[in-house]
Design a protein around this motif. Structure first.
Motif, PDB file in Angstrom:
ATOM      1  N   VAL A 118       0.851  -1.213   0.058  1.00  0.00           N
ATOM      2  CA  VAL A 118      -0.033  -0.031  -0.067  1.00  0.00           C
ATOM      3  C   VAL A 118       0.875   1.130  -0.166  1.00  0.00           C
ATOM      4  N   LEU A 119       0.721   2.068  -1.156  1.00  0.00           N
ATOM      5  CA  LEU A 119       1.373   3.172  -1.203  1.00  0.00           C
ATOM      6  C   LEU A 119       0.470   4.591  -1.079  1.00  0.00           C
ATOM      7  N   THR A 120       1.087   5.602  -0.472  1.00  0.00           N
ATOM      8  CA  THR A 120       0.462   6.660  -0.474  1.00  0.00           C
ATOM      9  C   THR A 120       0.302   7.453  -1.905  1.00  0.00           C
ATOM     10  N   ASP A 121      -0.563   8.362  -2.278  1.00  0.00           N
ATOM     11  CA  ASP A 121      -0.413   9.121  -3.761  1.00  0.00           C
ATOM     12  C   ASP A 121       0.855   9.582  -3.897  1.00  0.00           C
ATOM     13  N   GLU A 122       1.478  10.280  -2.779  1.00  0.00           N
ATOM     14  CA  GLU A 122       2.897  11.012  -2.935  1.00  0.00           C
ATOM     15  C   GLU A 122       3.811   9.842  -3.247  1.00  0.00           C
ATOM     16  N   GLN A 123       3.589   8.704  -2.642  1.00  0.00           N
ATOM     17  CA  GLN A 123       4.956   7.808  -2.993  1.00  0.00           C
ATOM     18  C   GLN A 123       4.771   7.048  -4.331  1.00  0.00           C
ATOM     19  N   LEU A 124       3.208   6.849  -4.707  1.00  0.00           N
ATOM     20  CA  LEU A 124       3.116   6.450  -6.095  1.00  0.00           C
ATOM     21  C   LEU A 124       3.584   7.276  -7.127  1.00  0.00           C
ATOM     22  N   ASP A 125       3.398   8.760  -6.963  1.00  0.00           N
ATOM     23  CA  ASP A 125       3.731   9.649  -7.835  1.00  0.00           C
ATOM     24  C   ASP A 125       5.271   9.527  -8.100  1.00  0.00           C
ATOM     25  N   THR A 126       6.046   9.556  -6.836  1.00  0.00           N
ATOM     26  CA  THR A 126       7.404   9.410  -6.724  1.00  0.00           C
ATOM     27  C   THR A 126       7.831   8.260  -7.442  1.00  0.00           C
ATOM     28  N   LEU A 127       7.240   7.287  -7.277  1.00  0.00           N
ATOM     29  CA  LEU A 127       7.814   5.783  -7.769  1.00  0.00           C
ATOM     30  C   LEU A 127       7.432   6.036  -9.353  1.00  0.00           C
ATOM     31  N   GLN A 128       6.285   6.637  -9.759  1.00  0.00           N
ATOM     32  CA  GLN A 128       6.265   6.547 -11.292  1.00  0.00           C
ATOM     33  C   GLN A 128       6.926   7.595 -11.832  1.00  0.00           C
ATOM     34  N   GLN A 129       7.491   8.684 -11.228  1.00  0.00           N
ATOM     35  CA  GLN A 129       8.590   9.530 -11.963  1.00  0.00           C
ATOM     36  C   GLN A 129       9.802   8.983 -12.038  1.00  0.00           C
ATOM     37  N   VAL A 161      10.339   5.604 -12.286  1.00  0.00           N
ATOM     38  CA  VAL A 161      10.347   4.637 -13.198  1.00  0.00           C
ATOM     39  C   VAL A 161      10.426   5.300 -14.616  1.00  0.00           C
ATOM     40  N   TYR A 162       9.609   6.381 -15.092  1.00  0.00           N
ATOM     41  CA  TYR A 162       9.722   7.020 -16.157  1.00  0.00           C
ATOM     42  C   TYR A 162      11.300   7.534 -16.398  1.00  0.00           C
ATOM     43  N   VAL A 163      11.934   8.298 -15.453  1.00  0.00           N
ATOM     44  CA  VAL A 163      13.224   8.848 -15.685  1.00  0.00           C
ATOM     45  C   VAL A 163      14.085   7.709 -16.070  1.00  0.00           C
ATOM     46  N   THR A 164      14.208   6.680 -15.259  1.00  0.00           N
ATOM     47  CA  THR A 164      14.980   5.426 -15.489  1.00  0.00           C
ATOM     48  C   THR A 164      14.746   4.747 -16.907  1.00  0.00           C
TER      49      THR A 164
END
Length: 90
Positions: A7-18, A20-23
């Motif tokens: 379970v991730l917060t919205d902020e954690q999910l946004d950070t993870l998505q960003q 992954v995108y950069v990588t």
């Protein structure tokens, strides 16, 4: 079968998505740089290979404003301009 739920917060999910995108973006850029296509300006077939797309897809992108150079009926594509255009589409 056992499952794990994270379970991730919205902020954690946004950070993870960003992240992954950069990588992934960096990996794609590096892979393109490592290809045998060392020249800056490419013909259409080379541009398709560089981008990993079909000729038809490139034609559609051109209609959408994809950067190209026409010199005396010769169609060329600048790798730098193509990469910049793609990054601006994201």
């Amino acid at each position: 079968m056992n499952t794990i739920q994270i379970v991730l917060t919205d902020e954690q999910l946004d950070t993870l998505q960003q992240n992954v995108y950069v990588t992934v973006s960096n990996a794609i850029s590096q892979a393109r740089k490592d290809t045998a296509l060392e020249k800056r300006y490419l013909r259409k077939k080379e541009a398709c290979a560089y981008l990993g797309i079909s000729n038809n897809t490139l034609d559609k992108w051109i209609e959408l404003g994809f950067p190209r150079i026409v010199i005396d009926r010769t169609l060329l594509f600048d790798k730098q301009a193509m990469d910049d255009w793609l990054m601006n589409q994201a």
